[in-house]
Design a protein around this motif. Structure first.
Motif, PDB file in Angstrom:
ATOM      1  N   GLY A 195      74.822   4.648 -48.041  1.00 36.71           N
ATOM      2  CA  GLY A 195      74.937   3.995 -46.741  1.00 36.71           C
ATOM      3  C   GLY A 195      73.735   4.273 -45.853  1.00 36.71           C
ATOM      4  N   LYS A 196      73.981   4.304 -44.568  1.00 36.26           N
ATOM      5  CA  LYS A 196      72.916   4.372 -43.565  1.00 36.26           C
ATOM      6  C   LYS A 196      72.144   5.687 -43.570  1.00 36.26           C
ATOM      7  N   GLU A 197      72.850   6.747 -43.919  1.00 39.11           N
ATOM      8  CA  GLU A 197      72.222   8.051 -43.745  1.00 39.11           C
ATOM      9  C   GLU A 197      72.217   8.815 -45.056  1.00 39.11           C
ATOM     10  N   VAL A 198      71.067   9.340 -45.442  1.00 38.88           N
ATOM     11  CA  VAL A 198      70.983  10.081 -46.690  1.00 38.88           C
ATOM     12  C   VAL A 198      70.424  11.474 -46.373  1.00 38.88           C
ATOM     13  N   VAL A 199      71.067  12.498 -46.943  1.00 36.70           N
ATOM     14  CA  VAL A 199      70.763  13.875 -46.544  1.00 36.70           C
ATOM     15  C   VAL A 199      70.195  14.669 -47.723  1.00 36.70           C
ATOM     16  N   PHE A 200      69.043  15.282 -47.537  1.00 38.87           N
ATOM     17  CA  PHE A 200      68.420  16.042 -48.620  1.00 38.87           C
ATOM     18  C   PHE A 200      68.398  17.534 -48.307  1.00 38.87           C
ATOM     19  N   PRO A 201      69.331  18.292 -48.884  1.00 37.73           N
ATOM     20  CA  PRO A 201      69.280  19.749 -48.680  1.00 37.73           C
ATOM     21  C   PRO A 201      68.023  20.296 -49.346  1.00 37.73           C
ATOM     22  N   MET A 202      67.454  21.316 -48.749  1.00 37.74           N
ATOM     23  CA  MET A 202      66.208  21.873 -49.280  1.00 37.74           C
ATOM     24  C   MET A 202      66.475  22.880 -50.410  1.00 37.74           C
ATOM     25  N   SER A 203      67.739  23.114 -50.692  1.00 36.28           N
ATOM     26  CA  SER A 203      68.049  23.987 -51.814  1.00 36.28           C
ATOM     27  C   SER A 203      69.036  23.272 -52.728  1.00 36.28           C
ATOM     28  N   GLN A 204      68.529  22.744 -53.833  1.00 33.11           N
ATOM     29  CA  GLN A 204      69.400  22.034 -54.770  1.00 33.11           C
ATOM     30  C   GLN A 204      69.309  22.673 -56.153  1.00 33.11           C
TER      31      GLN A 204
END
Ligand code: SF4
Ligand code: SF4
Lengths: 439, 318
Positions: free
Chosen positions: A30-39
């Motif tokens: 959707g509109k917002e995509v979130v990238f955690p810096m620890s995957q």
């Protein structure tokens, strides 16, 4: 033909039939995509973008911090909205880069990773560089950075490259679908590995509850030096140490790495990712996620962009909120129960399971009846009930003497205990306490 | 909107079996022997068994009520003890014997140590040993079976058990091998029909409640040792397996989880030890029957066995 396997372990109910025949669908976020810096396992990344930057698909967002760490790339095109701490699958708040999706999925005309010029000889250093640049990690769920695994000490010979197609966790079918639908990538990826590790034997191990995937891989591996082996289905066959035991009859000594016995293990999907990184210059920006459990009305295998909200994935699969009592990221044996679904899919999210009450019924623990079942199933040869007692009473020295740190937290002991004792749960906590004390 | 989600540490799925289901399987496995008992000795056997189960469950409930513990009668372990206790008394034992036995097994042998899983000797066998010592007349008068007569006459004839006959060298009075196998002999309720116990034992193995190791090693070692010490009289060695509590002991008493070792290796040691002691008592001891004492003695050794029999650690070089 009876497949190869390791000693001990359990035969849980697999429920793979729910999604094993469902083709991979591509799901857009959707509109917002979130990238955690620890995957991944290791140090968190540092963001290399700032608020207001425009991102193309594949652009780097986070840079690896040190050797044991893995780069993170954008899976969409759009503008960086904010960089802030947000909740992640790990249950803690972490730095995340939030990107506003413009829905165009535009690709940067200047690729950041140039595909490999195949006329040159592929050396180990070049391979490692590609894998590092593309942010490849163990996509089975362990998320250990793949380039670290490839960097074996020069004095240790790699005799076996084992490709993990066991997918031993119940419900999960993402690797199975990858083998069936994208098996070519896997084979090409293994060939690249063989170009670098010339003396190694490459073996793909697949459990016999995925016979179609096995047949598919056998066909694809024809005329290559790659061997495809059938494994007798048993949990935890996908554990690195146990896959090695199953395929080579070697046992990795306590506290040592697979290379000690000449082995290197990679997950099916990770090998596919190696191929795409080297030959096409594509970083890891999506993964296959199994959405299953009796709590979803449309169980499926989805190709999900990294950073997509789990809530969106669940709605796509038509989750039944009334029936679902527990949501798990990963498999039911080792996955994490979520208390919040407004968190992003990361590289390690192999599945999202919506379990109903009957599927995950948990009875209260009662007295140990000394049945010995936990001892009989522990694939590490431990005595889980003794470890639990030491853990509960805080007798950490005894815990160490009982080889508690060998525990791989597979959960076989707690699964099988008729008294429903929380064995691995206590052991896990003790391990964490001891590790914290040691460092 | 969604409600509160359940959160707990993995694993999120558990095996079907529970303590209760396992105990229920044991009760089911004990049923053929009950039917055989009723067939050979009349309905009084059923009455005794019901009273025994009632007393055991009752004592457990009362103890847990009084000491404000969680009530655990639902796990059915007291039911198992009750049935086993009844099987360990003669078919016409008076009711008070059962009540005393139930008290000894549930309260003295089990609950004072902390309840299920915490006791170190088999509750039913503890009671049997206690009763044999304190009420030996009642415990040693074995009625002669009156096959098929449901209500046996009040003054049923009592006679010596085949084991006593053997012990006294009265070999000519022994019942036939078939009678011994089917249970048409004198003895305790649950000891007479080897066939019925065997059926129950096989059920337990099929249901994976027990593995074959203990029964096979226990019964096997008795056979081998009896043969060796008895001048290679195979017939008699074979015959002696169907007498006394060998089958009941091998399949139901020596396999009790709590009072036997946790590892297969330990269980084999346990079973061989018990088999040896049984044979020695039978052939050289003062008692005609050695099953219960042998298992009780080995129960005491279990902590040692569990301490010294190590599980092979993954990756360990041997
Ligand atoms: S003790 Fe650890 S390794 Fe052994 S079964 Fe339990 S979780 Fe698995
Ligand atoms: S499985 Fe459970 S009941 Fe059995 S010995 Fe282990 S902890 Fe005790």
């Amino acid at each position: 033909m009876k497949g190869m396997t390791f000693k001990k372990g359990i035969h849980p109910t697999y429920h793979k039939e729910i999604t094993s025949n469902v083709q991979i669908e591509v799901m857009l976020p959707g509109k917002e995509v979130v990238f955690p810096m620890s995957q991944h396992i290791g140090a968190s990344c540092t963001p290399v973008v700032k608020k207001g930057d425009y991102m193309y698909v594949g652009d780097q967002i986070g840079i690896a911090n040190g050797f044991v760490s893995a780069n993170i790339h954008s899976s969409i095109s759009g503008t960086v909205k904010v960089i802030e701490k947000r909740m992640t699958v790990k249950g803690v708040k972490e730095t995340c880069v939030v990107v506003e999706n413009d829905g165009l999925y535009a690709i940067n005309p200047e690729k950041q990773i140039m595909p490999y010029n195949q006329e040159e000889k592929l050396t180990r250093d070049i391979l490692i560089e590609y894998v590092k640049a593309a942010g490849i990690v163990g996509l089975g769920g362990a998320t250990f950075p793949t380039h670290v695994k490839l960097s074996t000490p020069q004095d240790k010979k790699v005799e076996f490259i084992l490709i993990n197609g066991a997918e031993c966790e119940p419900y999960l079918t993402s690797d199975e679908r990858v083998m069936l639908e994208r098996g070519e990538d896997v084979i090409e990826g293994v060939k690249l590995l063989l170009q670098v590790f010339k003396e190694a034997r490459a073996i793909i191990g697949i459990e016999d509850n995925k016979i179609d995937a096995y047949k598919r891989m056998v066909t694809l591996a024809q005329d290559t030096p790659i061997e495809v082996k059938l494994l007798h289905t048993k949990y935890p066959q996908g554990s690195e140490k146990h896959l090695i035991e199953a395929l080579t009859s070697r046992q990795v000594p306590s506290g040592k790495l697979p290379i000690e016995v000449g082995c290197m293990v990679h997950n099916i999907a990770s090998v596919g990712a190696i191929y795409r990184a080297v030959i096409k210059g594509e970083p890891v920006i999506s993964r296959i996620v199994t959405v299953s459990g009796k709590g979803v009305r449309r169980p499926c295998n989805l190709e999900v962009k990294i950073g997509t909200s789990i809530r969106e994935v669940l709605e796509y699969a038509q989750v039944d909120w009334n029936q679902t009592v527990k949501i798990i990221a990963g498999g039911p044996m080792m996955g994490t129960a979520l208390f919040d679904v407004d968190i992003p899919v990361t590289k390690g999210t192999s599945a999202i399971l919506c379990l109903t009450k009957e599927e995950t019924d948990c009875k209260p623990p009662s007295n140990c009846i000394r049945c010995g079942k936990c001892v009989a199933v522990c694939p590490m040869g431990l005595v889980p009930i003794h470890l639990q007692k030491s853990a509960i009473h805080g007798h950490y020295e005894v815990f160490l003497k009982q080889n508690g740190m060998d525990c791989i937290e597979c959960g076989c002991c707690a699964y099988t205990c008729p008294a429903k004792r929380e064995l691995v749960q206590a052991i896990r906590t003790a391990k964490a306490v001891i590790r914290a004390k040691q460092s | 909107m969604e409600k509160m989600l359940m959160v707990s540490s993995s694993p999120h799925v558990k095996a079907e079996h529970t303590t209760r289901k396992i105990m229920l399987d044991v009760v089911i496995a004990l049923m053929p022997a009950l039917i055989a008992g009723i067939y050979f000795f009349g309905v009084y056997v059923l009455f005794l068994t019901v009273v025994s189960v009632g007393c055991c469950v009752g004592f457990e409930w009362i103890w847990e009520k009084v000491f404000k513990r969680t009530i655990t009668i639902g796990d059915l372990s007291a039911v198992v003890t009750g049935v086993l206790l009844a099987y360990n008394v003669p078919a016409r034992a008076p009711v008070y014997i059962i009540v005393i036995g139930a008290f000894v097994s549930i309260i003295l042998a089990k609950q004072v140590f902390g309840g299920i899983g915490q006791n170190f000797i088999n509750p039913a066998l503890a009671a049997r040993a206690f009763l044999l010592a304190g009420y030996s007349t009642d415990m040693r008068s074995f009625p002669v079976p009156e096959q098929g007569r449901l209500l046996s006459s009040v003054d049923a004839v009592t006679g010596a058990t085949p084991l006593e006959l053997m012990k006294n060298g009265a070999l000519d009075q022994l019942p036939s091998l078939t009678d011994a196998f089917l249970g048409n002999i004198g003895g305790c309720i649950g000891e007479v029909s080897a066939l019925a116990l065997l059926i129950g034992g096989i059920y337990l193995i099929i249901r994976k409640v027990i593995t074959w190791h203990i029964p096979v090693c226990y019964i096997g070692s008795i056979f081998v040792l009896t043969t060796l010490l008895n001048g290679f009289d195979f017939y008699q060695s074979f015959y002696s397996l169907f007498l006394g509590g060998v089958m009941l002991g091998g399949f139901f008493m020596a396999t009790d989880y709590t009072t036997t070792p946790m590892t297969i290796k330990g269980q084999i040691i346990f079973a061989l030890g018990a088999g040896m002691i049984t044979t020695l008592i039978r052939l050289f001891g003062g008692y005609p029957e050695g099953v219960s004492y042998s298992i009780l003695i080995m129960n005491l050794v279990v902590p040692l066995i569990d301490k010294y029999v190590k599980v092979r650690r993954f990756g360990e070089v041997v």
